[in-house]
Motif scaffolding. Structure first.
Motif, PDB file in Angstrom:
ATOM      1  N   ALA A  98       6.359   7.270  -2.590  1.00  0.00           N
ATOM      2  CA  ALA A  98       6.405   8.670  -2.180  1.00  0.00           C
ATOM      3  C   ALA A  98       5.051   9.352  -2.341  1.00  0.00           C
ATOM      4  O   ALA A  98       4.696  10.242  -1.565  1.00  0.00           O
ATOM      5  N   PHE A  99       4.278   8.944  -3.339  1.00  0.00           N
ATOM      6  CA  PHE A  99       2.966   9.546  -3.579  1.00  0.00           C
ATOM      7  C   PHE A  99       1.831   8.766  -2.932  1.00  0.00           C
ATOM      8  O   PHE A  99       0.726   9.290  -2.815  1.00  0.00           O
ATOM      9  N   ASN A 100       2.074   7.535  -2.541  1.00  0.00           N
ATOM     10  CA  ASN A 100       1.026   6.711  -1.964  1.00  0.00           C
ATOM     11  C   ASN A 100       0.714   7.149  -0.535  1.00  0.00           C
ATOM     12  O   ASN A 100       1.629   7.433   0.236  1.00  0.00           O
ATOM     13  N   PRO A 101      -0.568   7.205  -0.152  1.00  0.00           N
ATOM     14  CA  PRO A 101      -0.920   7.639   1.210  1.00  0.00           C
ATOM     15  C   PRO A 101      -0.309   6.775   2.301  1.00  0.00           C
ATOM     16  O   PRO A 101       0.008   7.269   3.381  1.00  0.00           O
ATOM     17  N   GLN A 102      -0.126   5.484   2.020  1.00  0.00           N
ATOM     18  CA  GLN A 102       0.496   4.586   3.010  1.00  0.00           C
ATOM     19  C   GLN A 102       2.003   4.437   2.780  1.00  0.00           C
ATOM     20  O   GLN A 102       2.663   3.674   3.472  1.00  0.00           O
ATOM     21  N   HIS A 103       2.526   5.165   1.783  1.00  0.00           N
ATOM     22  CA  HIS A 103       3.961   5.150   1.452  1.00  0.00           C
ATOM     23  C   HIS A 103       4.455   3.740   1.143  1.00  0.00           C
ATOM     24  O   HIS A 103       5.507   3.309   1.613  1.00  0.00           O
ATOM     25  N   VAL A 104       3.665   3.030   0.340  1.00  0.00           N
ATOM     26  CA  VAL A 104       4.025   1.689  -0.108  1.00  0.00           C
ATOM     27  C   VAL A 104       3.730   1.592  -1.596  1.00  0.00           C
ATOM     28  O   VAL A 104       3.051   2.445  -2.176  1.00  0.00           O
ATOM     29  N   TYR A 105       4.254   0.538  -2.212  1.00  0.00           N
ATOM     30  CA  TYR A 105       3.793   0.188  -3.554  1.00  0.00           C
ATOM     31  C   TYR A 105       2.567  -0.680  -3.359  1.00  0.00           C
ATOM     32  O   TYR A 105       2.663  -1.815  -2.883  1.00  0.00           O
TER      33      TYR A 105
END
Length: 482
Positions: A239-246
């Motif tokens: 949710a916080f990642n710019p690419q919406h991934v882990y």
């Protein structure tokens, strides 16, 4: 000689199987912690003073704590413009550093905090050793832990959130070895706030509690750990990642893309081979085992180390495989606690050598750690402490140029200069292609993330985009754009 732990009799949540030994409750272990703290703190401060720290990672964590200190999010511009660190790792425990940062708003505050956290882990480990082998064993264990390669690797490389894991694991596993199950769970739970992957270690702690008879408490701890890990890795960080991934399942830096089910399956099927190839991984495993003369292998506590090792060895990044940096720090309290947990069983071994080793386990641990200590970073500092705080002409030039940058400015800086600016400017990593910083300070001899030729090329590009050179000393350039 069996390396398989036998199932112990059922235990309640507060069953004790060992009585405190000589010196187990004295102030001697806190004296060890204080001495090691002074050593680690002075070493870290000296290294920072000589420009030996980096933006990756001291600068990044300084920006995160600074964000918390100003009642904001942990924004680390060194990771990218406005980058929220919750998009990288889950470490809300960093909020505990805010009071110290209010008193001392400087990157050095993180270094001394890390020194204290790592040193405090000495206390439960030495106390456990003293309860099993006497005062001499406690002193030997304190020295073995304090000089271990995992500790020295972490102290010598900036600041990292896993410093919080060292005392939490040490107190938890000492309690677990003594069958103080509630205390073990209480110390283990905060690990869920240190870093997402530590939830896997907490889950194993819960499984060992189940094995040792504390079924309800163990099931609860394991269940909470699995739920937290799943939510953090699957929901919160994306949710916080710019690419919406882990990112550590979708980045080449951490093992390549695992985003598709086929790639995940392929990596799992290749796991047996990847765990032991290349040979550097085997060397690391042997050194980890040798740290306790392989005594730890007879304790079920050794299983707590497996998630850390698996996550690192299944990665394609060689930085994770060795004995340097901070990656082995969580394993040091695990291995030492496991060795003392297994010590009573070894004393009943049918093999005379094993019995002798177990009766002298403290000396064995110290003798195992000592040969590796001279090759570690603290050696030169111990031999030449005064010289370690001296600065050469290059560092003096860097400080003179950095003083010309005003507080609050947006700055593009190379890796070894950025942590010195993180507490008073908005600093970005070099090279910043967008040309959005007001100031640029660069050391053309920095070797990461760019080469000398790339540094020169980017410097020329900046001069063509409206920046003018304010000053230059010893290969360090200061640029400004109105």
């Amino acid at each position: 000689m069996s390396l398989v732990a036998t199932r112990p009799p059922p235990a309640t949540a507060e069953t004790h199987t060992s009585e405190p030994g000589p010196g187990s409750g004295t102030r001697a272990w806190w004296a060890w912690a204080a001495g090691l703290y002074a050593l680690y703190a002075l070493f870290s401060l000296a290294q920072h003073h000589r420009l030996g720290t980096t933006g990756y990672d001291l600068g990044i964590f300084t920006q995160a704590v600074r964000g918390y200190a100003h009642f904001g999010a942990p924004i680390a511009d060194l990771k990218g413009w406005g980058y929220n660190l919750y998009g990288d790792h889950f470490h809300p425990i960093l909020i505990l550093l805010v009071p110290l940062y209010w008193i001392w708003p400087n990157a050095q505050a993180l270094l001394v905090a890390q020194a204290a956290l790592i040193a405090v882990a000495t206390v439960p480990l030495a106390r456990l050793a003293a309860s099993r082998g006497g005062r001499a064993a406690g002193h030997a264990t304190a020295a073995a832990y304090g000089l271990s390669f995992g500790v020295q690797g972490a102290v010598s490389f900036d600041f990292h959130e896993v410093a919080f894991a060292a005392p939490l694991l040490a107190f938890s596993l000492a309690a677990l070895s003594e069958r103080r199950m509630k205390a073990a769970a209480a110390w283990a739970l905060p690990l869920l706030l240190v870093k997402e992957e530590l939830a896997l270690m907490v889950a194993v702690i819960g499984a060992i509690m189940i094995w040792r008879g504390a079924r309800r408490l163990g099931l609860a701890l394991t269940g909470i750990s699995v739920i937290v890990f799943t939510l953090v890795v699957g929901v919160l960080i994306p949710a916080f990642n710019p690419q919406h991934v882990y990112p550590y399942m979708n980045s080449a830096a951490t093992g390549g893309s695992l985003s598709s089910s086929r790639s995940i399956f392929s990596r799992l099927t290749d796991a047996p081979e990847m765990m032991f190839s290349p040979s550097q991984k085997i060397i690391t495993l042997l050194l980890l085992g040798a740290l306790t003369c392989f005594l730890a292998l007879r304790s079920p506590l050794i299983a707590i180390a497996l998630p850390n090792i698996a996550v690192r060895f299944l990665s394609d990044s060689p930085a994770y495989w060795g004995t340097g940096l901070q990656y082995n720090l969580p394993l040091m309290p695990v291995l030492i606690a496991a060795a003392w947990d297994a010590q009573p069983a070894w004393t009943r071994s049918r093999v005379p050598l094993a019995r002798t080793l177990a009766h002298r386990a403290g000396a064995a641990l110290l003798c195992a750690a000592a040969p590796l200590a001279p090759a570690q970073p603290l050696q030169d500092f111990l031999l030449h402490p005064v010289r370690s705080f001296s600065t050469d002409a290059h560092a003096k030039a860097a400080y003179a140029l950095m003083r010309q940058i005003p507080d609050g400015a947006a700055v593009e800086a190379t890796n070894h200069l950025s942590p010195h600016l993180a507490e008073r400017t908005r600093v970005f990593t070099w090279p910043l292609v967008q040309h959005t910083a007001d100031w640029v300070i660069l050391d053309v001899n920095e070797y990461w993330p760019t080469s000398f030729e790339q540094n020169q090329a980017h410097l020329t590009d900046l001069l063509h985009h409206g920046y003018r050179q304010i000053d230059a000393q010893d290969g360090i350039f200061l640029l400004h754009r109105e």
